[in-house]
Scaffold this active site. Structure first.
Site, PDB file in Angstrom:
ATOM      1  N   HIS A   1     -58.268 -76.366 -98.870  1.00  0.00           N
ATOM      2  CA  HIS A   1     -59.693 -76.129 -98.628  1.00  0.00           C
ATOM      3  C   HIS A   1     -60.274 -75.636 -99.955  1.00  0.00           C
ATOM      4  O   HIS A   1     -59.577 -74.969-100.732  1.00  0.00           O
ATOM      5  CB  HIS A   1     -59.819 -75.054 -97.550  1.00  0.00           C
ATOM      6  CG  HIS A   1     -61.195 -74.771 -97.058  1.00  0.00           C
ATOM      7  ND1 HIS A   1     -62.089 -74.026 -97.790  1.00  0.00           N
ATOM      8  CD2 HIS A   1     -61.826 -75.103 -95.915  1.00  0.00           C
ATOM      9  CE1 HIS A   1     -63.217 -73.918 -97.100  1.00  0.00           C
ATOM     10  NE2 HIS A   1     -63.089 -74.555 -95.952  1.00  0.00           N
TER      11      HIS A   1
ATOM     12  N   GLN B   1     -55.918 -71.460 -90.912  1.00  0.00           N
ATOM     13  CA  GLN B   1     -55.720 -72.375 -89.781  1.00  0.00           C
ATOM     14  C   GLN B   1     -54.398 -72.117 -89.073  1.00  0.00           C
ATOM     15  O   GLN B   1     -54.059 -72.851 -88.138  1.00  0.00           O
ATOM     16  CB  GLN B   1     -55.764 -73.838 -90.272  1.00  0.00           C
ATOM     17  CG  GLN B   1     -57.079 -74.250 -90.884  1.00  0.00           C
ATOM     18  CD  GLN B   1     -58.226 -74.345 -89.863  1.00  0.00           C
ATOM     19  OE1 GLN B   1     -58.004 -74.430 -88.651  1.00  0.00           O
ATOM     20  NE2 GLN B   1     -59.460 -74.316 -90.341  1.00  0.00           N
TER      21      GLN B   1
ATOM     22  N   LYS C   1     -62.351 -67.515 -86.976  1.00  0.00           N
ATOM     23  CA  LYS C   1     -61.627 -68.693 -86.490  1.00  0.00           C
ATOM     24  C   LYS C   1     -60.619 -68.299 -85.418  1.00  0.00           C
ATOM     25  O   LYS C   1     -59.926 -69.138 -84.863  1.00  0.00           O
ATOM     26  CB  LYS C   1     -60.899 -69.380 -87.646  1.00  0.00           C
ATOM     27  CG  LYS C   1     -61.841 -70.003 -88.673  1.00  0.00           C
ATOM     28  CD  LYS C   1     -61.041 -70.659 -89.774  1.00  0.00           C
ATOM     29  CE  LYS C   1     -61.853 -70.957 -91.003  1.00  0.00           C
ATOM     30  NZ  LYS C   1     -62.726 -72.103 -90.871  1.00  0.00           N
TER      31      LYS C   1
HETATM   32  C1  LIG Z   1     -57.794 -73.805 -94.574  1.00  0.00           C
HETATM   33  C2  LIG Z   1     -59.035 -72.989 -94.780  1.00  0.00           C
HETATM   34  N1  LIG Z   1     -59.076 -72.110 -95.794  1.00  0.00           N
HETATM   35  C3  LIG Z   1     -60.141 -71.347 -96.035  1.00  0.00           C
HETATM   36  C4  LIG Z   1     -61.269 -71.437 -95.248  1.00  0.00           C
HETATM   37  C5  LIG Z   1     -62.434 -70.560 -95.544  1.00  0.00           C
HETATM   38  O1  LIG Z   1     -62.661 -69.687 -94.492  1.00  0.00           O
HETATM   39  P1  LIG Z   1     -63.999 -68.813 -94.441  1.00  0.00           P
HETATM   40  O2  LIG Z   1     -65.116 -69.769 -94.551  1.00  0.00           O
HETATM   41  O3  LIG Z   1     -63.930 -68.145 -93.123  1.00  0.00           O
HETATM   42  O4  LIG Z   1     -63.912 -67.865 -95.565  1.00  0.00           O
HETATM   43  C6  LIG Z   1     -61.282 -72.358 -94.190  1.00  0.00           C
HETATM   44  C7  LIG Z   1     -62.494 -72.531 -93.358  1.00  0.00           C
HETATM   45  O5  LIG Z   1     -62.762 -73.596 -92.855  1.00  0.00           O
HETATM   46  C8  LIG Z   1     -60.135 -73.137 -93.941  1.00  0.00           C
HETATM   47  O6  LIG Z   1     -60.086 -74.020 -92.941  1.00  0.00           O
END
Ligand SMILES: Cc1ncc(COP(=O)(O)O)c(C=O)c1O
Length: 392
Positions: free
Chosen positions: A104, A184, A207
């Protein structure tokens, strides 16, 4: 019908009430006032921390509240960039930082930036055509120059769970720091920091049935002690002179300012809820839904799953494409049938490029999804194909 829990989960009433009850009856700045209300607020906040720590098998001192996983990972990268030369966390030209093509953006861009600031080199694991992490060249990729290895615990696009133990073992053998993006994984199956044996973990409350505005950074105590704070100000100090200051004990060294207290308490309630249902039960339930969707999708002509098509080392995130239809159009038509899926690049643009996709349609689950939800999605896909006249 909500199939977008990978982006954010829905919240049980217990979580919403815990947050609102905090404001109604316990609201005061934690760790500051001498009055009873401040003490009650501090107890509520610290008890939420204990729940989080127990949930991941960690010590409370090592469990730091942040705004989100994004903030946690940025905080690490920023802090490493400010490390003193003698520190194990000091990064300099010639050092290497290893990530993967399935990260991500939240676990990619902070490391790109750290590499730019320090002169270190960013390297990465590639992804195979079937959506697995390619670890064939792990020995050359993670080598004596590697300082940091930052990897996702489960891809938010493909559902893939990389071989973390192999990566951690190799990283440790060369003395690299390991960071796991557990955004995740922590919401969907049991994780234990001692078993994973990584150095840092980051995940988000929203999440995992919790509120937005609260995330977790966990780190090994000896490294947190060595790390520079990333936010300076109230609450994170031990003593302050006009020209200098010293830092509070862990975890407060990393929690400057009045924290997101109600959100932390809400996360504590979310963890109670997850524990009440049972993480193993949640995991098995989501795997069943994943299997049902994967089976169904492989029987629809003109549909391709992007990512592993079996249940080995994968979780409840299923990406797919419909030949001849842009994912955004798929999402829009599914929305007309009351189905909420995510479409686009899922904050993983390099992965999309690697897989030659402009984007995908993604269904992702949590404990409240049912077999009927999957049936409805599967029966709606041919309707999307008919709408765009691509199923001839
Ligand atoms: C694998 C992964 N890492 C990091 C994030 C970032 O999370 P946040 O937006 O809650 O900081 C996400 C959010 O979709 C994610 O799916």
């Amino acid at each position: 019908m909500y199939l977008d829990s990978g982006a954010t989960s829905q919240k049980p009433k217990q979580v919403i009430e815990a947050e609102s009850d905090f404001y109604k009856s316990t609201n005061a700045a934690v760790h500051r006032g001498a009055h009873l209300l401040a003490e009650e607020a501090s107890i509520a906040y610290e008890s939420a921390r204990k729940k989080v720590a127990d949930f991941i098998g960690a010590k409370v001192e090592e469990t730091i509240f942040a705004k989100s996983a994004t903030e946690s990972i940025n905080a690490l990268a920023y802090s490493f960039g400010n490390s003193l030369k003698k520190s194990r966390l000091f990064i300099q030209p010639g050092d290497e930082i290893v990530v993967s093509e399935m990260e991500h953006h939240a676990n990619l861009i902070p490391w790109q930036q750290l590499a730019k600031r320090t002169g270190a080199k960013l390297r990465w694991f590639s992804v195979t055509t079937d959506g697995r992490l390619d670890i064939e060249n792990i020995e050359s990729l993670i080598n004596n120059k590697t300082k940091i290895v930052a990897i996702t615990h489960q891809s938010n696009v493909l559902g893939t769970i990389p071989p973390i133990k192999t990566i951690v073992d190799r990283s440790k053998s060369v003395g690299a720091i390991t960071i796991l993006d557990a955004c995740q994984s922590a919401p969907h199956f049991k994780i234990n920091v001692s078993e994973l044996d990584v150095d840092f973990i980051a995940f988000s409350g929203h999440k995992m049935l919790g509120p937005t505005g609260i995330g977790v950074l966990w780190g090994k105590e000896e490294l947190l002690l060595e790390m520079e704070p990333f936010l300076f100000g109230g609450s994170m100090i031990d003593s302050v002179e006009m020209e200098s200051a010293t830092w509070a004990q862990l975890p407060r060294k990393f929690e400057a300012g009045v924290p997101n207290m109600a959100q932390a308490v809400g996360l504590g309630a979310a963890i109670d809820y997850l524990n009440m249902v049972g993480m193993e039960k949640i995991h098995q339930h989501e795997l069943k839904l994943t299997e049902q969707l994967l089976n169904g999708l492989t029987h629809i002509q003109g549909v391709k799953v992007i990512g592993p098509t079996d249940l080995i080392d994968r979780g409840g995130v299923v990406s797919f494409i419909i030949d001849g239809v842009h994912p955004h159009d798929v999402g829009q038509v599914l929305d007309q049938y009351g189905i909420a899926v995510r479409t686009g690049h899922h904050c993983a643009w390099p992965l999309m490029r690697k897989l030659n996709q402009v984007g995908t349609t993604r269904a992702s689950f949590h404990l409240y999804n049912t077999a009927e939800d999957i049936d409805k999605l599967l029966s709606s896909i041919p309707l999307v194909q008919s709408y765009f006249k691509v199923n001839k």
